[in-house]
Design a protein around this motif. Sequence first.
Motif, PDB file in Angstrom:
ATOM      1  N   PHE A 193       4.410   5.107  39.158  1.00  0.00           N
ATOM      2  CA  PHE A 193       4.832   3.926  39.909  1.00  0.00           C
ATOM      3  C   PHE A 193       6.332   3.725  39.746  1.00  0.00           C
ATOM      4  O   PHE A 193       6.910   4.056  38.713  1.00  0.00           O
ATOM      5  CB  PHE A 193       4.088   2.687  39.398  1.00  0.00           C
ATOM      6  CG  PHE A 193       4.543   1.391  40.027  1.00  0.00           C
ATOM      7  CD1 PHE A 193       4.035   0.973  41.248  1.00  0.00           C
ATOM      8  CD2 PHE A 193       5.501   0.594  39.395  1.00  0.00           C
ATOM      9  CE1 PHE A 193       4.468  -0.215  41.830  1.00  0.00           C
ATOM     10  CE2 PHE A 193       5.936  -0.596  39.975  1.00  0.00           C
ATOM     11  CZ  PHE A 193       5.409  -0.994  41.189  1.00  0.00           C
ATOM     12  N   CYS A 194       6.923   3.166  40.790  1.00  0.00           N
ATOM     13  CA  CYS A 194       8.336   2.797  40.730  1.00  0.00           C
ATOM     14  C   CYS A 194       8.481   1.534  41.597  1.00  0.00           C
ATOM     15  O   CYS A 194       7.858   1.449  42.650  1.00  0.00           O
ATOM     16  CB  CYS A 194       9.143   3.957  41.285  1.00  0.00           C
ATOM     17  SG  CYS A 194      10.843   3.555  41.605  1.00  0.00           S
ATOM     18  N   PRO A 195       9.240   0.518  41.167  1.00  0.00           N
ATOM     19  CA  PRO A 195       9.356  -0.707  41.973  1.00  0.00           C
ATOM     20  C   PRO A 195       9.918  -0.395  43.371  1.00  0.00           C
ATOM     21  O   PRO A 195      10.902   0.330  43.486  1.00  0.00           O
ATOM     22  CB  PRO A 195      10.344  -1.575  41.187  1.00  0.00           C
ATOM     23  CG  PRO A 195      10.465  -0.956  39.838  1.00  0.00           C
ATOM     24  CD  PRO A 195      10.088   0.477  39.957  1.00  0.00           C
ATOM     25  N   ASP A 196       9.281  -0.943  44.403  1.00  0.00           N
ATOM     26  CA  ASP A 196       9.739  -0.725  45.794  1.00  0.00           C
ATOM     27  C   ASP A 196      11.203  -1.086  45.952  1.00  0.00           C
ATOM     28  O   ASP A 196      11.955  -0.436  46.663  1.00  0.00           O
ATOM     29  CB  ASP A 196       8.943  -1.612  46.775  1.00  0.00           C
ATOM     30  CG  ASP A 196       7.495  -1.170  46.854  1.00  0.00           C
ATOM     31  OD1 ASP A 196       7.225  -0.007  46.482  1.00  0.00           O
ATOM     32  OD2 ASP A 196       6.646  -1.976  47.256  1.00  0.00           O
ATOM     33  N   THR A 197      11.587  -2.170  45.280  1.00  0.00           N
ATOM     34  CA  THR A 197      12.948  -2.690  45.438  1.00  0.00           C
ATOM     35  C   THR A 197      13.940  -1.941  44.537  1.00  0.00           C
ATOM     36  O   THR A 197      15.144  -2.180  44.619  1.00  0.00           O
ATOM     37  CB  THR A 197      12.981  -4.167  45.031  1.00  0.00           C
ATOM     38  OG1 THR A 197      12.458  -4.256  43.691  1.00  0.00           O
ATOM     39  CG2 THR A 197      12.150  -5.027  45.954  1.00  0.00           C
ATOM     40  N   GLN A 198      13.403  -1.079  43.655  1.00  0.00           N
ATOM     41  CA  GLN A 198      14.207  -0.377  42.638  1.00  0.00           C
ATOM     42  C   GLN A 198      14.977  -1.356  41.756  1.00  0.00           C
ATOM     43  O   GLN A 198      16.047  -1.054  41.228  1.00  0.00           O
ATOM     44  CB  GLN A 198      15.162   0.630  43.301  1.00  0.00           C
ATOM     45  CG  GLN A 198      14.411   1.743  43.989  1.00  0.00           C
ATOM     46  CD  GLN A 198      15.185   2.380  45.127  1.00  0.00           C
ATOM     47  OE1 GLN A 198      16.393   2.196  45.245  1.00  0.00           O
ATOM     48  NE2 GLN A 198      14.504   3.141  45.962  1.00  0.00           N
ATOM     49  N   CYS A 199      14.398  -2.550  41.649  1.00  0.00           N
ATOM     50  CA  CYS A 199      15.108  -3.625  40.960  1.00  0.00           C
ATOM     51  C   CYS A 199      14.134  -4.330  40.012  1.00  0.00           C
ATOM     52  O   CYS A 199      12.929  -4.269  40.198  1.00  0.00           O
ATOM     53  CB  CYS A 199      15.707  -4.500  42.053  1.00  0.00           C
ATOM     54  SG  CYS A 199      15.659  -6.235  41.808  1.00  0.00           S
ATOM     55  N   CYS A 200      14.673  -4.962  38.970  1.00  0.00           N
ATOM     56  CA  CYS A 200      13.850  -5.599  37.945  1.00  0.00           C
ATOM     57  C   CYS A 200      13.508  -7.044  38.306  1.00  0.00           C
ATOM     58  O   CYS A 200      12.350  -7.428  38.312  1.00  0.00           O
ATOM     59  CB  CYS A 200      14.581  -5.542  36.610  1.00  0.00           C
ATOM     60  SG  CYS A 200      13.632  -6.206  35.236  1.00  0.00           S
ATOM     61  N   VAL A 201      14.520  -7.851  38.591  1.00  0.00           N
ATOM     62  CA  VAL A 201      14.311  -9.271  38.934  1.00  0.00           C
ATOM     63  C   VAL A 201      15.011  -9.555  40.256  1.00  0.00           C
ATOM     64  O   VAL A 201      16.241  -9.497  40.334  1.00  0.00           O
ATOM     65  CB  VAL A 201      14.873 -10.208  37.834  1.00  0.00           C
ATOM     66  CG1 VAL A 201      14.708 -11.664  38.235  1.00  0.00           C
ATOM     67  CG2 VAL A 201      14.195  -9.943  36.493  1.00  0.00           C
ATOM     68  N   GLU A 202      14.222  -9.842  41.286  1.00  0.00           N
ATOM     69  CA  GLU A 202      14.795 -10.148  42.612  1.00  0.00           C
ATOM     70  C   GLU A 202      15.840 -11.258  42.486  1.00  0.00           C
ATOM     71  O   GLU A 202      15.547 -12.328  41.947  1.00  0.00           O
ATOM     72  CB  GLU A 202      13.685 -10.631  43.561  1.00  0.00           C
ATOM     73  CG  GLU A 202      12.764  -9.533  44.043  1.00  0.00           C
ATOM     74  CD  GLU A 202      13.418  -8.630  45.059  1.00  0.00           C
ATOM     75  OE1 GLU A 202      14.214  -9.123  45.873  1.00  0.00           O
ATOM     76  OE2 GLU A 202      13.155  -7.420  45.019  1.00  0.00           O
ATOM     77  N   GLY A 203      17.039 -10.988  42.985  1.00  0.00           N
ATOM     78  CA  GLY A 203      18.074 -12.038  42.986  1.00  0.00           C
ATOM     79  C   GLY A 203      18.748 -12.255  41.644  1.00  0.00           C
ATOM     80  O   GLY A 203      19.613 -13.122  41.517  1.00  0.00           O
ATOM     81  N   GLY A 204      18.357 -11.487  40.623  1.00  0.00           N
ATOM     82  CA  GLY A 204      18.995 -11.638  39.305  1.00  0.00           C
ATOM     83  C   GLY A 204      20.381 -11.004  39.306  1.00  0.00           C
ATOM     84  O   GLY A 204      20.682 -10.167  40.153  1.00  0.00           O
ATOM     85  N   PRO A 205      21.238 -11.393  38.351  1.00  0.00           N
ATOM     86  CA  PRO A 205      22.565 -10.765  38.272  1.00  0.00           C
ATOM     87  C   PRO A 205      22.445  -9.263  37.992  1.00  0.00           C
ATOM     88  O   PRO A 205      21.428  -8.821  37.449  1.00  0.00           O
ATOM     89  CB  PRO A 205      23.242 -11.482  37.099  1.00  0.00           C
ATOM     90  CG  PRO A 205      22.236 -12.340  36.464  1.00  0.00           C
ATOM     91  CD  PRO A 205      21.010 -12.388  37.308  1.00  0.00           C
ATOM     92  N   GLU A 206      23.455  -8.508  38.379  1.00  0.00           N
ATOM     93  CA  GLU A 206      23.368  -7.048  38.211  1.00  0.00           C
ATOM     94  C   GLU A 206      23.305  -6.642  36.740  1.00  0.00           C
ATOM     95  O   GLU A 206      22.613  -5.716  36.364  1.00  0.00           O
ATOM     96  CB  GLU A 206      24.572  -6.380  38.905  1.00  0.00           C
ATOM     97  CG  GLU A 206      24.680  -4.869  38.697  1.00  0.00           C
ATOM     98  CD  GLU A 206      23.353  -4.097  38.753  1.00  0.00           C
ATOM     99  OE1 GLU A 206      23.242  -3.099  38.037  1.00  0.00           O
ATOM    100  OE2 GLU A 206      22.412  -4.495  39.476  1.00  0.00           O
ATOM    101  N   CYS A 207      24.009  -7.371  35.898  1.00  0.00           N
ATOM    102  CA  CYS A 207      24.083  -6.964  34.494  1.00  0.00           C
ATOM    103  C   CYS A 207      23.935  -8.199  33.602  1.00  0.00           C
ATOM    104  O   CYS A 207      24.524  -9.236  33.897  1.00  0.00           O
ATOM    105  CB  CYS A 207      25.453  -6.312  34.275  1.00  0.00           C
ATOM    106  SG  CYS A 207      25.659  -5.658  32.636  1.00  0.00           S
ATOM    107  N   LEU A 208      23.140  -8.095  32.552  1.00  0.00           N
ATOM    108  CA  LEU A 208      23.004  -9.183  31.579  1.00  0.00           C
ATOM    109  C   LEU A 208      23.355  -8.644  30.196  1.00  0.00           C
ATOM    110  O   LEU A 208      22.950  -7.544  29.838  1.00  0.00           O
ATOM    111  CB  LEU A 208      21.572  -9.736  31.569  1.00  0.00           C
ATOM    112  CG  LEU A 208      21.136 -10.535  32.797  1.00  0.00           C
ATOM    113  CD1 LEU A 208      19.651 -10.871  32.710  1.00  0.00           C
ATOM    114  CD2 LEU A 208      21.954 -11.814  32.949  1.00  0.00           C
TER     115      LEU A 208
END
Length: 209
Positions: free
Chosen positions: A101-116
């Motif tokens: 599996f791989c997230p469709d959005t290739q992203c962890c948190v929709e709308g979250g900042p790019e780097c924390l």
Amino acid sequence: MEKQAKCVVVTGFGPFGEHAVNASWVAVQELEKLGLGDRVDLHVYEVPVEYQTVQRLIPDLWIKHRPQFIIHVGVSGMASSITLEKCGHNKGYLRLDNSQFCPDTQCCVEGGPECLQSFIDMDVVCKRASSAGLDVQFTVSTDAGRYLCDFTYYRSLYESHGKSVFIHVPPLGKPYTAAQLGRALQTILQVILDMLEQSEDQINCDHNH
């Protein structure tokens, strides 16, 4: 007045790819054996290398334990030293996990900042851990690799408002033994706890004046 034991959660990853035995989980189990004395209530978890499990598990751990902080440990085939990761990234997750599996959005948190970033200064941790006299090398990094390690770190940083730390360890025997990795984790945790106590004492001291 005795200080209450602090709750700390430490996670390692299960097997994946060529890592039939994941050095991160072995290191965490070694840490559990060593312990952190009376001042810490330590909880350890083995995390499967699966995006969807991480998305569910990380918030659950925060709700269940309300820890001071969480330390996540992962293995890196490219690492030859204990690597302290400064930040987690939100996007760029293209590699399939253990369940293909791989997230469709290739992203962890929709709308979250790019780097924390972690709330802990990793440069200070690295310096203090390096001066502890262990026979291991410590280094600092700003790229946790855009796979489950980075994904877990970002999810945890997002959930905890920065109260997370990520450590990459090399594969077992390349060059360190399980015992060396366990001691390195113990040292890092002790350094972080000391840093937090110092800042708490500073806050209390400021309040009293």
